[in-house]
Design a protein around this motif. Structure first.
Motif, mmCIF file in Angstrom:
data_model
loop_
_atom_site.group_PDB
_atom_site.id
_atom_site.type_symbol
_atom_site.label_atom_id
_atom_site.label_comp_id
_atom_site.label_asym_id
_atom_site.label_seq_id
_atom_site.Cartn_x
_atom_site.Cartn_y
_atom_site.Cartn_z
ATOM 1 N N LEU A 11 0.819 -1.217 0.000
ATOM 2 C CA LEU A 11 0.000 0.000 0.000
ATOM 3 C C LEU A 11 0.851 1.264 0.000
ATOM 4 O O LEU A 11 0.416 2.313 0.478
ATOM 5 C CB LEU A 11 -0.939 -0.020 1.219
ATOM 6 N N ASP A 12 2.048 1.167 -0.564
ATOM 7 C CA ASP A 12 2.945 2.325 -0.600
ATOM 8 C C ASP A 12 2.260 3.551 -1.189
ATOM 9 O O ASP A 12 1.651 3.483 -2.270
ATOM 10 C CB ASP A 12 4.185 2.013 -1.456
ATOM 11 N N GLY A 13 2.340 4.662 -0.472
ATOM 12 C CA GLY A 13 1.852 5.937 -0.981
ATOM 13 C C GLY A 13 0.358 6.135 -0.882
ATOM 14 O O GLY A 13 -0.152 7.184 -1.273
ATOM 15 N N GLY A 26 -9.697 -4.482 12.946
ATOM 16 C CA GLY A 26 -9.421 -3.110 12.523
ATOM 17 C C GLY A 26 -8.076 -2.612 12.999
ATOM 18 O O GLY A 26 -7.325 -1.970 12.252
ATOM 19 N N ALA A 27 -7.737 -2.893 14.264
ATOM 20 C CA ALA A 27 -6.433 -2.489 14.792
ATOM 21 C C ALA A 27 -5.311 -3.241 14.086
ATOM 22 O O ALA A 27 -4.270 -2.656 13.740
ATOM 23 C CB ALA A 27 -6.381 -2.737 16.295
ATOM 24 N N ALA A 28 -5.517 -4.542 13.848
ATOM 25 C CA ALA A 28 -4.520 -5.327 13.115
ATOM 26 C C ALA A 28 -4.328 -4.774 11.710
ATOM 27 O O ALA A 28 -3.197 -4.698 11.205
ATOM 28 C CB ALA A 28 -4.947 -6.794 13.056
ATOM 29 N N ALA A 29 -5.430 -4.379 11.081
ATOM 30 C CA ALA A 29 -5.347 -3.806 9.733
ATOM 31 C C ALA A 29 -4.590 -2.481 9.748
ATOM 32 O O ALA A 29 -3.763 -2.215 8.863
ATOM 33 C CB ALA A 29 -6.745 -3.615 9.158
ATOM 34 N N ALA A 30 -4.863 -1.640 10.735
ATOM 35 C CA ALA A 30 -4.170 -0.350 10.811
ATOM 36 C C ALA A 30 -2.662 -0.560 10.912
ATOM 37 O O ALA A 30 -1.873 0.098 10.214
ATOM 38 C CB ALA A 30 -4.692 0.447 11.999
ATOM 39 N N ALA A 235 -7.471 -8.296 3.425
ATOM 40 C CA ALA A 235 -7.997 -6.965 3.110
ATOM 41 C C ALA A 235 -6.929 -6.101 2.449
ATOM 42 O O ALA A 235 -7.211 -5.362 1.490
ATOM 43 C CB ALA A 235 -8.516 -6.299 4.383
ATOM 44 N N ALA A 236 -5.702 -6.191 2.943
ATOM 45 C CA ALA A 236 -4.612 -5.387 2.371
ATOM 46 C C ALA A 236 -4.397 -5.731 0.900
ATOM 47 O O ALA A 236 -4.222 -4.841 0.055
ATOM 48 C CB ALA A 236 -3.325 -5.617 3.163
ATOM 49 N N SER A 243 -4.325 -6.452 -6.711
ATOM 50 C CA SER A 243 -5.618 -7.099 -6.997
ATOM 51 C C SER A 243 -6.416 -6.237 -7.981
ATOM 52 O O SER A 243 -7.630 -6.136 -7.901
ATOM 53 C CB SER A 243 -6.419 -7.305 -5.710
ATOM 54 N N SER A 244 -5.704 -5.637 -8.924
ATOM 55 C CA SER A 244 -6.277 -4.591 -9.777
ATOM 56 C C SER A 244 -7.422 -5.046 -10.676
ATOM 57 O O SER A 244 -8.167 -4.213 -11.196
ATOM 58 C CB SER A 244 -5.173 -3.975 -10.648
ATOM 59 N N TYR A 245 -7.585 -6.376 -10.875
ATOM 60 C CA TYR A 245 -8.683 -6.857 -11.722
ATOM 61 C C TYR A 245 -9.726 -7.610 -10.900
ATOM 62 O O TYR A 245 -10.503 -8.396 -11.420
ATOM 63 C CB TYR A 245 -8.125 -7.750 -12.845
#
Length: 259
Positions: A11-13, A26-30, A235-236, A243-245
């Protein structure tokens, strides 16, 4: 001369908005999204939890801010998303993870007040969040991605948590509809459907229903519960350009429970 390869984060940038970010998935995702290069904004109702997680992320070198947000309130959600744009000038991705639960039991034992509460947070909340997030992505980044957190219990009968399962199934439907509506603009909408995951919310269910953990593990081919980080990883990926398609998908993260 030595060749070195720099591996970029998933998720750079990207600027990421996460609801229900004070604890659990949610905390794990953050934490994960920040490690993967995102600037994260954590939203939930309980500021003490949000501050703790945001401070942990910053102490590890990540970029994190928080905003108090009530998922049952449209103005509160809009303000939280606007705050994210004010901080970072854009919104790229969002993880609509925040949810609540009501005591387990058959449908005729669910009170009307509990049904209304779980509707407000678990179905209306993601709808309001998506509307606000899509507007922000459209106005700033132009393209982006959203992931909604539903449940494996949305994919089958859920006799012990009937209202919860119904709302989460509704979110699956919203996810599919939004994917078709906003795909032409380059905004991807997907969902993750976790199986048994060791969160505080699940811990409350275990306490009130002796034997439920063993029964659920017996129904899971991998034979164990998930850690919140394992759901966050899925989720990431869905939020990333890798996962652009992929859009309109409900990705089971359930240890094979639904096969």
């Amino acid at each position: 001369m030595t060749n070195s390869t720099t591996v970029s984060g998933l998720l750079d940038g990207k600027v990421a908005f996460i609801t229900g970010a004070g604890r659990g998935i949610g905390a794990a995702a953050a934490r994960l999204f920040a490690r993967e290069g995102a600037r994260v904004v954590l939203a939930a109702r309980t500021e003490t939890q949000l501050k703790t997680v945001a401070e942990e992320i910053r102490a590890s070198g990540g970029i994190a801010d928080h905003v108090v947000c009530d998922l049952g309130d449209a103005a509160s959600i809009r303000a939280a998303v606007d705050h994210t744009v004010d901080l970072h000038g854009r919104l790229d991705v969002a993880f609509n993870n925040g949810a609540t639960n009501v005591p387990p039991g058959p449908m005729d034992h669910v009170t009307e007040a509990d049904f209304d509460h779980i509707y407000e947070v678990n179905l209306k909340g993601p709808w309001l969040s998506m509307v606000a997030e899509i507007a922000a992505i459209r106005a700033t980044a132009g393209t982006g991605a959203i992931v909604n957190n539903t449940s494996v219990g949305s994919l089958m009968a859920n006799p012990e948590l009937p209202a919860y399962g119904a709302m989460k199934r509704g979110v699956n439907s919203l996810t599919a509809s939004a994917a078709v509506t906003y795909g032409p603009e380059g905004i991807r909408i997907n969902a993750v459907a976790p199986g048994t995951t060791m969160t505080e919310m699940f811990g409350d269910w275990v306490e009130s229903s002796p034997g439920i953990l063993e029964r659920l593990n017996a129904q899971t081919p991998l034979g164990r519960v998930a850690e919140p980080e394992e759901v966050a990883e899925a989720a990431a990926w869905l939020l990333s350009d890798r996962s652009s398609y992929v859009t309109g998908t409900v990705l089971r993260v359930d240890g094979g429970m639904v096969s």
